[in-house]
Every structure is written in C-alpha cells, then in structure tokens.
Enzyme design. Structure first.
Site, PDB file in Angstrom:
ATOM      1  CG  HIS A 284      -9.499  15.473 -29.428  1.00  0.00           C
ATOM      2  ND1 HIS A 284      -8.903  14.754 -28.421  1.00  0.00           N
ATOM      3  CD2 HIS A 284      -9.153  16.768 -29.217  1.00  0.00           C
ATOM      4  CE1 HIS A 284      -8.225  15.584 -27.628  1.00  0.00           C
ATOM      5  NE2 HIS A 284      -8.359  16.814 -28.112  1.00  0.00           N
ATOM      6  CD  GLU A 285      -9.125  19.756 -31.396  1.00  0.00           C
ATOM      7  OE1 GLU A 285      -9.599  20.598 -30.614  1.00  0.00           O
ATOM      8  OE2 GLU A 285      -7.967  19.322 -31.294  1.00  0.00           O
TER       9      GLU A 285
ATOM     10  CD  GLU B  26      -6.582  17.936 -24.726  1.00  0.00           C
ATOM     11  OE1 GLU B  26      -6.353  16.951 -25.464  1.00  0.00           O
ATOM     12  OE2 GLU B  26      -7.033  18.994 -25.175  1.00  0.00           O
TER      13      GLU B  26
ATOM     14  CG  HIS C 122      -2.228  17.863 -24.905  1.00  0.00           C
ATOM     15  ND1 HIS C 122      -1.958  19.189 -24.617  1.00  0.00           N
ATOM     16  CD2 HIS C 122      -3.157  17.883 -25.883  1.00  0.00           C
ATOM     17  CE1 HIS C 122      -2.686  19.967 -25.387  1.00  0.00           C
ATOM     18  NE2 HIS C 122      -3.423  19.206 -26.175  1.00  0.00           N
TER      19      HIS C 122
END
Length: 545
Positions: free
Chosen positions: A359-360, A383, A447
């Site tokens: 994800h990051e 996101e 988010h």
C-alpha cells in the site's frame, strides 16, 4: 537463500519507439497489449521522446506564448501508440493543475488529450503582492494553528513545527481560476512521532491558503507479530559476510533506525545469511518482513506491468525498521524515497505486514505517475490505488502465513477486535467508508471516500453477491441492485494501472476515473469486449454513471 528475479529482456531504444517488442501472455490477449516491459534505459528513451516533442506539442495544443510543457512520464504501447505525460509552466513558473497527457498514434498524430484542468491560462500580472518571506511565514503560521489538531481521525495531531522551506512562486490553476501563488513546504512532527511535511499553496495577493497536502502518507495500525513467515531473501555478499541489500532489485535495502527518527540508519549486516527467528525479540525478524515486502512489491510491478521500481527508473527504495520508539504507524515518504515501519505499542508489535508495504510504496507509484491530489475525490482515488495495488501485492506474494484477501490490514488488528481496517467487497462494514458515490463523497476523509473505488475494483474482479474466495467469505452489493460478473483481479489490475499511468491526472475525480478505466479497457481488450462492459457495469454498481 537468494530470491532470483525473473529474467526480462533488455530492448533497444529503437524497439521501444517502434513497438516491436515481446509482451507477456496477459498482454498478448489484448488488441494493443499492456505497456511493454521497460528497463530504466527504455523508460529514459521514451521520456527523451516526450521531451523532444514538448515544443511542437505546445504549439499544436495552441498553448500561450508563455506556456511550456515539461515531460514527466511516457508510456509506449506494443503497437507504437504513445501516451506522453507533461507538467506545464507559465512564464517559467510551475502550473499546479496544468498537467496533461497527450495520446498519439504510432505515426505521431495527436488523437486526444487529457487535461487536469481545461481552463486557459491568462494572468494580468506576475508580480506578487506578498513577498516570499512573508508567504513562508504565513504558511508556517497556518500549520502552527493546527498544532494539537488532527486533519482527520486517521491522523495523529501535529505536535510541533520545526522547519519551513522557501516559498516558491507558482501558478495555481487546480480550481479552474488561475492565479499567482506561493508553494511552501512546512516540516513538523505529529504527536505519535510521524514526520509531517505539509505542502501549502497560498494566494500571492491575499495570503489565503488554497491547498494543503500532507506528503508523508501513513497507514495507522498496530500489529502483534512477524507476518511473512519463512521466506527466501536476496542479499549481498560482502568481505565479512552478508547484508540486506538487493542488487537485483535496484539496490533496495533494509536499515535499522534503532528507535531514532532521523539519520540514514544502519544497514543490516552479519556473518551468516540466515536472518531473524520469527519472533519480535529478534530485531532481524521485522527486517525480514521489510526486505521481503519490498522485494514482493518490486517483483509484482516488474512482472505484472513491466515497471522497474517505484519511479520506473530501476532504483530501489530503502526500508527503515525500528523507526521511533513505541511508534504505532508506518509511512512512505518521497523525500527520502523510503518506507518506514514503527515497532508499535511497547516496541513489541512491528507494523511490517505485507499489504502495508504494498500500500505505502504504491503511494510512491501514484506520485511518480498521475500525482493524484490528496484531497477530495482525487484523494480517495489516491488512497484506493494504494489499497488496490497493495492488495494485488498480497495476492502476488501468496504467503501461507498471510493468505491473500480483499481486506486491508487484517493482521495488524488496529481496532483491537481482529477486524480489518477496510473491506473492499462492502466498504461500509468499517463504519465509515462509502460503498458508492454520492455528491458529498469528496468531503469524506480520503481513507473513506476511497471505498467507492475499492468497491468498484472488487466488483470488477470478483462480481457481486455472496461467495467464498481463497477461504474468505464476501457478500458484495451493488447500488443499483444489478448483478455484476467479475473478470478476475489480474485483468482488473491491468485496467486500473493503465488508467493510472496513461489517463489519470492530478485532479481526476470518480466520473473521470470511470472514463479513464473505460479507455484503458478498450485499449487492452477492445471497446466491444466483455472486459469493457464489465468496467461500465462495475462503475454503475457503485453509482458512477
């Protein structure tokens, strides 16, 4: 034990520009094929092609005499079709919201253009009414005013502001009202120890804050163990033993921060090539998670999309473990080109789960391509891109100890009850995320507005209704009550990645994302294909029509 990278043929610049290349079996099934595998040399050649055309294209697009195009990225399809991404300047100043993608036929004819903002640029004056030092002070003051306040409930409040960058003159055009502005970076630290790097845009006439963007993107959570289990690692042999540095993946490495938050850390090195023991008490165990997570992310992008590293330049990132003391978070930062993991509560719960890594680091891919603004609907898409591609990294790794699924952060137990952070099949199950689009969805924290795209991707991959996949049970509804038949996550990922790298811009919203993914599906599988129709149906299933 060393993990070997799959062999990828090195193609000449001539092959790159003519489209005479080999592609993966997945790409061969499509009319145009997915973008060909590009080594750093090939990407550089494509970027040089875009740079060489910046002047003629600016004239062809009838840009003003003070406007210039600056090449940022380039994608060349197997058939020679080109997608050239540019930033724009006006009188030498960067234009925020001026980015665009020019699509060309193999013969070089412009077929279409995607612009972040269609407004014509015309400014009466380029003389700021506020000097740069005052603008920097105003930006700092704006951040200082938020000390003790979190931007959203997923962020820790700003604790301190300790550094201000120089204010840079820019043209702000992202809202369709071009004006002279300043861009300033204000550094600080959040209460939980996360570094903060706020990018502020302020009006050069009034000092009004036009935009704020936190450049350090985090995934808050707590974990209770080491996640990857027994895995192979690629290391580097040294004169005295081995180090956690992977020359086969751009030299990416893992360093020990020793509970500090500054400095470059210490590269892991030892006399034997066996690392960690699966327990938190061995600091090497978290390093194994990080090294493997970075390798899996690199391999996923390389073998799935032909992308050579986060920036597609063949350069590997640094993973930093044991960041801070009692730090319950993890984050990607473009400024250090690094991924950082805290050790969690009491320094006993490292946040090194593989979908956190995927994800990051995917935030870095988004930054290097579409540059989706981290606010409004584009922020939700930013996101969601990390959720989507991070999930695909988890499926790619297919670890026995962490079976892949469509839940986000299910092992770090942030909620304390074993529940995931987010659910892609029905995002509202987390109590905050949106299942489908509505007019105010862009006002949600990014988010939670991401739920619309997460749900779209699940429907496109697996379809609607109740089912069990890989041992996990799902039941995905649609906003219109219609049934959706999935095309499989591999095809869905190809469509999303192509839209991200070829059609999305900094201001893409959900309506534009629908258009971009439909274009991507037509490119890859044909405008009359089942895949194209499934994209349309999945978007309708989340009320984006």
């Amino acid at each position: 034990m060393k993990r070997k990278l799959a062999a990828v043929a090195v193609l000449s610049a001539t092959a790159l520009l003519t489209g005479v290349v080999g592609v993966s079996s997945a790409a061969q099934a499509s009319p145009l094929g997915a973008p060909q595998p590009q080594a750093s040399e090939q990407h550089a050649a494509a970027l040089a092609l875009a740079g060489g055309q910046s002047g003629p294209l600016a004239r062809a697009l009838k840009l003003g005499g003070q406007e210039q195009l600056v090449a940022k990225d380039a994608v060349v399809d197997r058939d020679g079709t080109k997608h050239l991404r540019f930033e724009r300047t006006y009188a030498g100043l960067p234009v925020l919201g001026g980015d665009l993608v020019v699509h060309q036929s193999a013969a070089g004819t412009v077929t279409s253009v995607d612009k972040a903002v269609g407004t014509q640029l015309s400014l009466p004056s380029l003389t700021p009414q506020i000097p740069a030092d005052k603008a920097a002070a105003q930006a700092t003051g704006a951040v200082q005013a938020t000390v003790g306040i979190a931007a959203d409930k997923d962020e820790s409040p700003i604790k301190a502001v300790h550094q201000t960058g120089k204010a840079e003159l820019v043209i702000w055009a992202s809202d369709g009202n071009p004006r002279l502005a300043y861009r300033t970076t204000v550094e600080g630290e959040r209460a939980d120890g996360t570094p903060s790097s706020q990018l502020l845009v302020t009006d050069a006439a009034t000092g009004q804050v036009l935009s704020t963007h936190e450049q350090v993107q985090t995934a808050a959570g707590t974990g209770n163990g080491v996640f990857v289990g027994t895995v192979p690692l690629t290391t580097t042999q040294t004169s005295t033993g081995y180090s956690l540095k992977d020359a086969s993946r751009g030299g990416q490495s893992t360093v020990n921060m020793k509970n500090r938050t500054s400095g470059s850390g210490t590269l892991y090195a030892k006399t034997t090539n066996t690392w960690g023991n699966g327990t938190v008490s061995s600091g090497e165990s978290a390093a194994v998670d990080a090294q493997y997570g970075a390798a899996a992310t690199w391999d996923f992008y390389k073998n799935t999309f032909g992308r050579s590293g986060i920036k597609n330049d063949g350069v590997g990132a640094t993973s930093r473990v044991h960041y801070g003391s009692g730090y319950v978070n993890a984050f990607w930062s473009d400024s250090c080109f690094c991924m950082s993991y805290g050790d969690g509560a009491s320094n006993t719960h490292p946040l090194t789960e593989i979908d956190v890594a995927g994800h990051e680091m995917s935030h870095g891919v988004t930054s290097a391509t579409a540059g989706l603004n981290y606010s409004g609907e584009s922020g939700g898409l930013n996101e969601a891109t990390s959720d989507i591609l991070g999930t695909m990294v988890e499926f790619y790794a297919n670890l026995p100890k962490n079976p892949p699924n469509y839940w986000i952060g299910e092992l770090i137990n942030l909620n304390g009850d074993g529940s995931p952070l987010r659910y892609m099949d029905k995002p509202s199950k987390d109590g905050s995320s949106a299942d489908s689009w509505y007019s105010g969805v862009g006002n949600l924290d990014v988010h939670y507005s991401s739920g619309v795209a997460n749900h779209f991707f699940y429907l496109l991959s697996e379809g609607s209704g109740a089912k069990t996949i890989n041992g996990f049970s799902y039941n995905s509804p649609t906003s219109n009550g219609a049934s959706v038949t999935g095309i499989g996550r591999d095809k869905a990922a190809q469509i999303w990645y192509r839209a991200l790298t070829v059609y999305f811009t900094s201001t893409t919203n959900y309506a534009s994302a629908r258009t971009g993914t439909l274009k991507a599906a037509a490119d890859l599988y044909g405008a009359s294909s089942a895949e194209y129709n499934a994209v349309a149906a999945a978007w309708s299933g989340v009320n984006v029509n």
